[in-house]
Enzyme design. Structure first.
Site, mmCIF file in Angstrom:
data_model
loop_
_atom_site.group_PDB
_atom_site.id
_atom_site.type_symbol
_atom_site.label_atom_id
_atom_site.label_comp_id
_atom_site.label_asym_id
_atom_site.label_seq_id
_atom_site.Cartn_x
_atom_site.Cartn_y
_atom_site.Cartn_z
ATOM 1 N N ASP A 71 9.012 -63.246 1.978
ATOM 2 C CA ASP A 71 9.587 -62.887 3.265
ATOM 3 C C ASP A 71 10.284 -64.146 3.793
ATOM 4 O OD1 ASP A 71 10.434 -61.579 5.484
ATOM 5 O OD2 ASP A 71 8.501 -60.748 6.027
HETATM 6 C C1 BGC Z 1 11.087 -59.714 8.090
HETATM 7 C C2 BGC Z 1 11.446 -58.870 6.898
HETATM 8 C C3 BGC Z 1 12.930 -58.863 6.687
HETATM 9 C C4 BGC Z 1 13.406 -60.295 6.555
HETATM 10 C C5 BGC Z 1 14.897 -60.409 6.288
HETATM 11 C C6 BGC Z 1 11.747 -61.076 8.055
HETATM 12 O O1 BGC Z 1 11.576 -61.761 9.246
HETATM 13 O O2 BGC Z 1 9.684 -59.848 8.160
HETATM 14 O O3 BGC Z 1 10.958 -57.563 7.075
HETATM 15 O O4 BGC Z 1 13.279 -58.103 5.574
HETATM 16 O O5 BGC Z 1 13.107 -60.983 7.737
HETATM 17 O O6 BGC Z 1 15.637 -60.093 7.380
#
Ligand code: BGC
Length: 736
Positions: A280
């Protein structure tokens, strides 16, 4: 004979194709330097220019692309934009490996669909798959190859803001919804230019954050983890999901990005997942504040060795991996395996064969906001609405009404119906409730709007105008709830009450004595006890996207009979949280008559305001003749459950028939009910339909006292009905 020959040919051809991809992956891999390999494992975000909707790579990233040091990007889109950048990767790098462009297409790209929690309320798997298909078609036309969806985190705590991004509290419903989305995004052939790779997230347990605070610690027993939180991921994998994303949280002291047990033992060895795992956002870097890595180099070492293939935004792999290989802290075999996974995905998407196929500006123009998209978004929106209360059949309203007051801070909001994570949706393309009602009634009625109050603070200065609008109207549509900023990532709440002075506004409007319909917009269950007790009709609409107002007007005026059911329990008080339908009986089960010394509160009942699976219709359904195909089955046998459902009202309608089971005695305790199947059926007024479910051994399995996933002989109850509380029941036994 011919049939067998054909089958043999198909097998041989598909085997040959598979082999070709593997061979092609290897042939690229052998050409790569260590730096180029590491590059494939690096993902960076693009940035937005102030005031524009175009996101492009940030300063410095173009140079990294030229050097082959970036394998994928997120938040860069647009047929032309991605085409330009792809050209750099193809014409200016040594190996000409195409880039991957990923984006959070959570509930739409430019055309916004209902938020996932809303779509889960439809309990309509085909609809959800279609909606994901549309989102893939639209986003792929704008250069996107990969969406970071579906989010399948089970959420039993509505304080957690990301409950809005998933399918609610239930493992079975969540698994089915996740799989439907994967199929929708990926279609049958990932190499087509209008299908995109899905990414199931967040692996795993993220929704169990203590206190509902985002990113917080998670501590779960292995049994609960495997039975409640993991199955939706497994189901997404079975549906063919191309990629996984790890979660931010720790479980039992081990952050997901460092969790070999999760990423290797479970994902690779038990489940045999072959695709890439992406971190993530900066979750590799966050191993430092978690307190398991001393610096970024250490974090990169832990992340890659645990099984995180791609580093999103931590700049850890980019800066540290090559040195870690030289220091022998990370083996070349580990790097090669991760690179293989990334290259394989690029081959599967067909990017090596036609890297520009997602960059067709003509297709982009004709696809974005096409009639088909808007129609599909409206269809999803209508089916996501849940009718929570309808005293004396106030709804549907008569189209001959002459004066309608549409009141409330969300009545004419252009932004909020888009919901959190609305990607490229435009507020100007949103139909508000006020506009939807005007669209529906044209000139035949006088429709007035009053805001009443805002969603924060305690100012009641707008109340008197709202009350007088109500006094002058035949009916009031009261649009209240949360702003889109009150749920989603990093937007947890410690209160589930209507924010600002909205409850007081509802009280004032109710006092006018006019018929009032409350239209709720919100990203989580709310404690709406006053509304439930006093306001005669309540619609839960969550955030429905672009077509919110039209869909709501269709339901208000009876052009669509609501059929949504809650995918999550509505508590009466935040003190009851977590409150879910599939709780355990305990040694002292709750006795509402004599709560003392049973599992209870001194000052509050246990019962929810609205149970899981609840939702009304403009017609009524009667369940009868629940029958089982037998009384006893063997451990490996199935049992058929049948029931008749009759539409006893005057309107045609859809009903979600729900099947739950309870294992009465186990080697470990079992929930009082578990959803195991459902069927959404359409019944004409007066019509009766038989509904059949087959309970296969798989539906009876759980992790026994020795953590063996098995069916235990014994007595079971089966329940069928319209929600998790109003159920008919029957018994059967499993024998050895
Ligand atoms: C979130 C994810 C997301 C990623 C990319 C993160 O902060 O937890 O769900 O896909 O950002 O935007």
């Amino acid at each position: 004979m011919k049939k067998y020959l054909l089958f043999f040919l198909i097998c041989t051809i598909s085997f040959a194709q598979k082999k070709t991809i593997e061979q092609r992956v290897d042939s690229v891999l052998t050409l790569m330097t260590l730096d180029e390999k590491v590059g494939q494992l690096v993902q960076f975000t693009g940035g937005f220019d102030t005031g524009t909707q175009t996101s492009k790579p940030r300063e410095g990233h173009i140079e990294l692309i030229r050097l082959g040091k970036i394998g994928s990007m997120l938040n860069v889109f647009g047929a032309e934009q991605t085409g330009k950048i792809q050209k750099i990767a193809l014409e200016e790098t040594r190996l000409k490996i195409p880039l991957l462009f990923g984006l959070d297409v959570i509930h739409g790209f430019r055309t916004t669909f209902p938020v996932p929690l809303a779509e889960a309320s439809s309990w309509d798997l085909e609809l959800v798959e279609r909606s994901a298909r549309m989102q893939a078609i639209e986003s792929s036309s704008s250069g996107i190859h990969w969406t970071f969806t579906p989010m399948v985190d089970i959420a039993r705590d509505p304080r957690w803001g990301r409950i809005v991004e998933g399918s609610g509290e239930d493992t079975y419903l969540g698994s089915m919804m996740g799989a439907a989305r994967v199929k929708g995004y990926q279609g049958n052939d990932l190499s087509l230019s209008n299908t995109i790779a899905a990414c199931v997230k967040h692996f795993a347990g993220y929704g169990a954050a203590e206190g509902g605070r985002d990113y917080n610690t998670v501590d779960l027993s292995e049994r609960t983890f495997r039975e409640i939180y993991l199955p939706p991921f497994k189901k997404a994998l079975e549906a063919g999901v191309a990629t996984f994303m790890v979660s931010f949280n720790e479980i039992g002291g081990v952050p997901a990005s460092a969790n070999k047990w999760l990423l290797k033992n479970i994902l690779r060895e038990e489940w045999k997942f072959k695709g890439p795992v992406v971190s993530d956002w900066n979750s590799i870097g966050e191993l430092i504040p978690h307190g398991v890595a001393k610096d970024l180099k250490h974090a990169a070492e832990i992340g890659i060795n645990a099984g995180v293939d791609i580093d999103m935004e931590a700049n850890a792999y980019n800066t540290q991996l090559a040195e870690l290989v030289r220091d022998k802290k990370v083996s070349m075999a580990v790097i090669n395996e991760s690179v293989r996974r990334v290259l394989r995905l690029k081959f599967q998407l067909g990017l090596f064969d036609d890297p520009y196929k997602y960059c067709d500006a003509g297709r982009e123009k004709s696809t974005i906001r096409s009639g088909e998209m808007i129609k599909s978004s409206l269809e999803s929106a209508r089916n996501s609405i849940v009718l929570l209360k309808n005293k004396n059949n106030l709804l549907p309203l008569n189209k001959n009404l002459k004066k309608i007051a549409v009141i409330g801070p969300l009545a004419n909001s252009k932004l909020d119906p888009l919901g959190p994570w609305y990607q490229q949706g435009w507020p100007s393309e949103v139909i508000t409730v006020f506009e939807g009602i005007k669209n529906k009634l044209g000139e035949t009625a006088e429709v007035v709007y009053e805001q009443g109050c805002i969603l924060s603070g305690d100012s009641k200065s707008g109340f008197s105008a709202a009350v007088s609008a109500a006094m002058n109207a035949d009916v009031v549509i009261l649009c209240i709830g949360e702003s889109l900023e009150m749920s989603g990532e990093a937007h947890s709440r410690a209160s589930l009450d209507l924010p600002g002075p909205q409850n007081a506004l509802a009280e004032e409007i109710y006092k006018t004595g006019k018929p009032v319909v409350a239209v709720l917009m919100n990203g989580r269950p709310l404690t709406i006890n006053y509304l439930a007790e006093n306001i005669p009709a309540i619609l839960e609409t969550w955030f429905l996207g672009n077509e919110a107002g039209n869909a709501i007007a269709d339901v208000l005026f009876g052009d669509h009979n609501p059929s949504g059911k809650l995918p999550v329990t509505f508590p009466r008080s935040i003190g009851q949280v977590p409150l879910h339908y599939n709780y355990k009986n305990t040694g002292r089960p709750y006795n509402p008559e004599k709560p003392m010394y049973t599992t209870s509160y001194m000052d509050f009942p246990n019962a929810p305001l609205y149970p899981f699976g609840f939702g009304l219709s403009y017609t009524t359904f009667e369940y009868s003749d629940l029958k089982l195909s037998g009384k006893k089955i063997g451990k490996n046998e199935s049992i058929t459950v049948s029931i008749n459902v009759k539409n006893t009202g005057a309107r045609d309608g859809e009903e979600v028939v729900q099947l739950y089971i309870r294992d009465l005695v186990g080697s470990v305790t079992r929930p009082v009910k578990e959803l195991k199947d459902f069927s959404k059926i359409y019944l004409k007024a007066g019509e009766t339909k038989p509904v059949k479910f087959i309970i296969t051994p798989d539906k009876l399995k759980f992790y026994d006292i020795n953590m063996k996933y098995t069916v235990e002989p014994g007595d079971f109850k089966v329940f069928v009905g319209t929600n998790s509380v109003d159920l008919k029941e029957a018994d059967f036994s499993v024998i050895d």
